[in-house]
Design an enzyme around this catalytic site. Structure first.
Site, PDB file in Angstrom:
ATOM      1  N   LYS A  48       0.812  -1.222   0.000  1.00 32.99           N
ATOM      2  CA  LYS A  48       0.000   0.000   0.000  1.00 32.99           C
ATOM      3  C   LYS A  48       0.844   1.272   0.000  1.00 32.99           C
ATOM      4  O   LYS A  48       0.344   2.340  -0.317  1.00 32.99           O
ATOM      5  CB  LYS A  48      -0.976  -0.015   1.169  1.00 32.99           C
ATOM      6  CG  LYS A  48      -2.014  -1.105   1.059  1.00 32.99           C
ATOM      7  CD  LYS A  48      -2.929  -0.922  -0.148  1.00 32.99           C
ATOM      8  CE  LYS A  48      -3.986  -2.001  -0.211  1.00 32.99           C
ATOM      9  NZ  LYS A  48      -4.881  -1.860  -1.368  1.00 32.99           N
TER      10      LYS A  48
HETATM   11  N1  PMP Z   1      -3.518  -8.172   1.183  1.00 36.28           N
HETATM   12  C1  PMP Z   1      -3.641  -7.258   2.144  1.00 36.28           C
HETATM   13  C2  PMP Z   1      -3.093  -7.569   3.500  1.00 36.28           C
HETATM   14  C3  PMP Z   1      -4.273  -6.038   1.887  1.00 36.28           C
HETATM   15  O1  PMP Z   1      -4.387  -5.116   2.870  1.00 36.28           O
HETATM   16  C4  PMP Z   1      -4.801  -5.810   0.593  1.00 36.28           C
HETATM   17  C5  PMP Z   1      -5.493  -4.512   0.317  1.00 36.28           C
HETATM   18  N2  PMP Z   1      -6.854  -4.420   0.665  1.00 36.28           N
HETATM   19  C6  PMP Z   1      -4.683  -6.807  -0.383  1.00 36.28           C
HETATM   20  C7  PMP Z   1      -4.018  -7.965  -0.048  1.00 36.28           C
HETATM   21  C8  PMP Z   1      -5.260  -6.677  -1.758  1.00 36.28           C
HETATM   22  O2  PMP Z   1      -4.654  -5.683  -2.537  1.00 36.28           O
HETATM   23  P1  PMP Z   1      -5.533  -4.780  -3.471  1.00 36.28           P
HETATM   24  O3  PMP Z   1      -6.376  -3.893  -2.594  1.00 36.28           O
HETATM   25  O4  PMP Z   1      -4.555  -4.016  -4.289  1.00 36.28           O
HETATM   26  O5  PMP Z   1      -6.412  -5.664  -4.298  1.00 36.28           O
END
Ligand code: PMP
Length: 347
Positions: A48
């Protein structure tokens, strides 16, 4: 005098360029070669960081932010931490509206990173004025010069991965990647990365990982939102009860679903076999690989890249707590082997 100091100017210069690590023991007997992009190497310990830097710097380029402006988002998770970190370095205020389900540890972590945290009741509908969505919207309206990140519906989320994660993986695999497998939450990681990879080679197969209890897989297959698919599950950051605008479903070839229990056990297995201490969704993506391998998805020459999105330290009171595992019915603490038991030396 010539400057010989080899230091970064600030922590944000370390965002991205995370390592790709070959998996060996956990994929023993699988057809193909498997590599994990370990996103906990980002300074905020998750993928993130990439979207926080990109979205905030885009807002700066558009002139939406000035010294002391306020950045608002609705998450206690990784995105909140990354936004708080970027805000400190760039001199912005950060407000995070989070659900009352968020653990005290998470709230303290965000406060440590300088964020102002609003804890909102978890069990009210999304359009209730007390919900964290509505509280964030109200604060955004009331705070002049503020921006609302809105990661689930912000196209810049996908663009961050299109510009960084995708090119890094293409370069790190020398263009020899055949499959890309990633968890889908907002969908930013999988769609942005997939779009870049498919532009380089349309044959790269992209597989999303979804949770039982989430609508994404069914939506991908039918383009219908089916609320009957929705029920509570434990994995955080994966799957959703709405269709995120930040997901491009057209660049994803298929979805697989994983269970809470198997993903939790597999997360623990990653630590024990590869020595990588990763989060719950890393267990989920690895569990998906096991299922895909069983189904004969991969051939011996395939090069499969997965994303490990964050670090295991964020899950100490969850997946990595035997008690939590037992409380969920995932685990019988009586089965812990002797060498794994804590040895107490008498005083
Ligand atoms: N794994 C974790 C621990 C996350 O916090 C997130 C984000 N919500 C994701 C995977 C998935 O990534 P994305 O939001 O880019 O689909």
């Amino acid at each position: 005098m010539e400057n010989k100091i080899k230091a970064y100017n600030n922590i944000l210069e370390l965002v991205g360029n995370t390592p790709l690590v070959k998996l060996k023991r956990i994929t023993e007997g699988f057809a193909g070669n498997f590599f994990a992009k370990v996103e906990s190497f980002n300074p905020g310990h998750s993928s993130k960081d990439r979207i926080a830097v990109h979205i905030i710097e885009e807002a700066e380029r558009k002139g939406l932010l000035t010294e002391g402006s306020t950045i608002i988002e609705t998450t206690s998770g990784n995105t909140g931490f990354s936004i708080a970190m970027v805000s400190i370095i760039k001199g912005y205020k950060c407000i995070l509206a989070v659900s009352s389900k968020s653990s005290k540890d998470k709230i303290d972590m965000l406060r440590t990173m300088g964020a102002t945290v609003y804890v909102c009741p978890a069990h009210v509908s999304a359009d209730d004025p007390r919900s964290y969505y509505e509280v964030a919207k109200r604060l955004h309206k009331e705070t002049s010069g503020s921006i609302y990140i809105n990661q689930y519906f912000n196209e810049l989320n996908m663009e961050a991965h299109y510009q960084s994660t995708g090119p890094e993986i293409w370069e790190q695999t020398g263009g020899q990647i055949t499959h890309f497998v990633a968890c889908s939450g907002t969908g930013g990681t999988i769609s942005g990365t997939a779009k870049y990879l498919k532009e380089q080679n349309p044959k790269v197969k992209v597989i999303g990982v979804d949770a039982f209890g989430s609508v994404l897989k069914k939506y991908h297959e039918t383009r219908e939102f089916d609320s009957n698919e929705i029920y509570p599950y434990r994995i955080e950051g994966l799957g959703k009860n709405l269709i995120p605008g930040a997901t491009d479903f057209d660049v994803i070839d298929k979805f697989v679903k994983v269970t809470d229990s198997e993903s939790a056990h597999t997360a623990r297995e990653i630590a024990k076999t590869e020595g990588i201490f990763a989060g719950y969704t890393s267990g989920a993506v690895m569990q998906a690989l096991k299922q895909l391998n069983e189904e004969g998805e991969f051939g011996p020459k395939d090069n499969v890249v997965v994303i490990f999105p964050d670090h295991g330290s964020r899950y100490m009171s969850k997946v990595y707590s035997d008690q939590w595992m037992e409380d969920q019915g995932f685990f019988d603490t009586n089965t812990v082997s002797e060498t794994q038991k804590v040895q107490y030396i008498k005083e």
